[in-house]
Write a protein that holds these residues in place. Structure first.
Motif, PDB file in Angstrom:
ATOM      1  N   ARG A  21       0.886  -1.277   0.007  1.00 22.18           N
ATOM      2  CA  ARG A  21       0.031  -0.086  -0.047  1.00 22.18           C
ATOM      3  C   ARG A  21       0.916   1.171   0.028  1.00 22.18           C
ATOM      4  NH1 ARG A  21      -5.196  -1.241   0.700  1.00 22.18           N
ATOM      5  NH2 ARG A  21      -5.667   0.909   0.690  1.00 22.18           N
ATOM      6  N   LYS A  24      -0.720   7.681   1.517  1.00 22.99           N
ATOM      7  CA  LYS A  24      -1.375   8.965   1.120  1.00 22.99           C
ATOM      8  C   LYS A  24      -0.337  10.206   0.664  1.00 22.99           C
ATOM      9  CE  LYS A  24      -4.760  12.372   2.210  1.00 22.99           C
ATOM     10  NZ  LYS A  24      -5.793  12.803   3.243  1.00 22.99           N
ATOM     11  N   CYS A  43      -7.975  10.610  -2.600  1.00 26.29           N
ATOM     12  CA  CYS A  43      -7.464   9.569  -1.781  1.00 26.29           C
ATOM     13  C   CYS A  43      -8.522   9.003  -0.973  1.00 26.29           C
ATOM     14  CB  CYS A  43      -6.354   9.875  -1.112  1.00 26.29           C
ATOM     15  SG  CYS A  43      -4.816  10.592  -2.050  1.00 26.29           S
ATOM     16  N   SER A  47      -9.416   4.969  -1.740  1.00 28.52           N
ATOM     17  CA  SER A  47      -8.555   4.089  -1.184  1.00 28.52           C
ATOM     18  C   SER A  47      -9.666   3.243  -0.293  1.00 28.52           C
ATOM     19  CB  SER A  47      -7.989   4.892   0.114  1.00 28.52           C
ATOM     20  OG  SER A  47      -7.480   3.830   1.098  1.00 28.52           O
ATOM     21  N   SER A  49      -8.414   1.452   2.173  1.00 29.01           N
ATOM     22  CA  SER A  49      -7.765   1.228   3.588  1.00 29.01           C
ATOM     23  C   SER A  49      -8.746   1.013   4.813  1.00 29.01           C
ATOM     24  CB  SER A  49      -6.894   2.013   3.732  1.00 29.01           C
ATOM     25  OG  SER A  49      -6.381   2.194   5.083  1.00 29.01           O
ATOM     26  N   GLY A  54      -6.057   6.769   3.791  1.00 23.86           N
ATOM     27  CA  GLY A  54      -6.094   7.329   2.180  1.00 23.86           C
ATOM     28  C   GLY A  54      -4.862   6.458   1.696  1.00 23.86           C
ATOM     29  N   SER A  55      -4.301   5.509   2.020  1.00 27.52           N
ATOM     30  CA  SER A  55      -3.289   4.888   1.395  1.00 27.52           C
ATOM     31  C   SER A  55      -4.036   4.127   0.426  1.00 27.52           C
ATOM     32  CB  SER A  55      -2.739   3.754   2.423  1.00 27.52           C
ATOM     33  OG  SER A  55      -3.525   2.816   2.598  1.00 27.52           O
ATOM     34  N   MET A  56      -3.143   3.690  -0.729  1.00 29.92           N
ATOM     35  CA  MET A  56      -3.778   2.973  -1.925  1.00 29.92           C
ATOM     36  C   MET A  56      -2.966   1.766  -2.301  1.00 29.92           C
ATOM     37  SD  MET A  56      -4.927   5.619  -4.705  1.00 29.92           S
ATOM     38  CE  MET A  56      -5.708   7.364  -4.279  1.00 29.92           C
ATOM     39  N   ASP A  60      -6.416   0.243  -6.137  1.00 27.74           N
ATOM     40  CA  ASP A  60      -7.033   1.302  -5.869  1.00 27.74           C
ATOM     41  C   ASP A  60      -6.641   2.343  -6.759  1.00 27.74           C
ATOM     42  OD1 ASP A  60      -8.386   0.309  -3.515  1.00 27.74           O
ATOM     43  OD2 ASP A  60      -7.074   1.209  -2.105  1.00 27.74           O
TER      44      ASP A  60
END
Length: 153
Positions: A21, A24, A43, A47, A49, A54-56, A60
């Motif tokens: 991942r 963000k 994000c 995302s 998550s 907001g991580s992808m 994503d």
């Protein structure tokens, strides 16, 4: 797309990019998002998550790229635009969402911020144009109807 995604990862994680991942903070370094006033909402919307950080994942990232590609349909684009503009994630664009939307578009600085009277008038105009059922909010169908009349969208 895979190359761009993996380049956002630290060197030691690049060989496992499909299961990694990207934070963000790294996604926001992409030139296409750096100056976008909706970067944080983008994000958030794309995302998956579980911690909502907001991580992808790579999937994503692909979803985001496909929605913003020229080949995406206006229905897909308008669906995601609606989700990005729905700041409180309640499925409608209400006065608060519209105010945040306007503030994102006009900037947060003192010189660019609308007065409360200007903001109220603008929101009233938006609702008059878009709120077909006159419930004080814009739902997805109403939003897509307005967008369908706007070829520049």
């Amino acid at each position: 797309a895979y190359k761009r995604f993996s380049e956002l990862l630290p060197k030691e994680e690049r060989e496992n990019a499909c299961s990694a991942r990207v934070p963000k903070s790294q996604i926001l370094t992409l030139p296409e998002l750096r100056a976008n006033p909706f970067q944080h909402r983008i994000c958030h919307v794309f995302s998956t998550s579980e911690t909502e950080d907001g991580s992808m994942s790579f999937e994503d990232f692909l979803d985001m790229l496909s929605v913003f590609s020229d080949s995406a349909t206006s229905d897909i684009k308008s669906y995601y635009a609606f989700r990005i503009f729905d700041f409180d994630n309640d499925g409608t664009l209400d006065r608060k969402d519209l105010e945040q939307l306007v503030n994102c578009l006009t900037g947060q600085g003192e010189g660019s911020r609308l007065s409360s009277a200007e903001m109220e008038q603008l929101i009233q105009n938006i609702l008059e144009e878009s709120d077909i059922d006159k419930d004080g909010t814009i739902n997805l169908a109403e939003f897509q109807h307005v967008v369908s009349r706007s070829p520049d969208f």
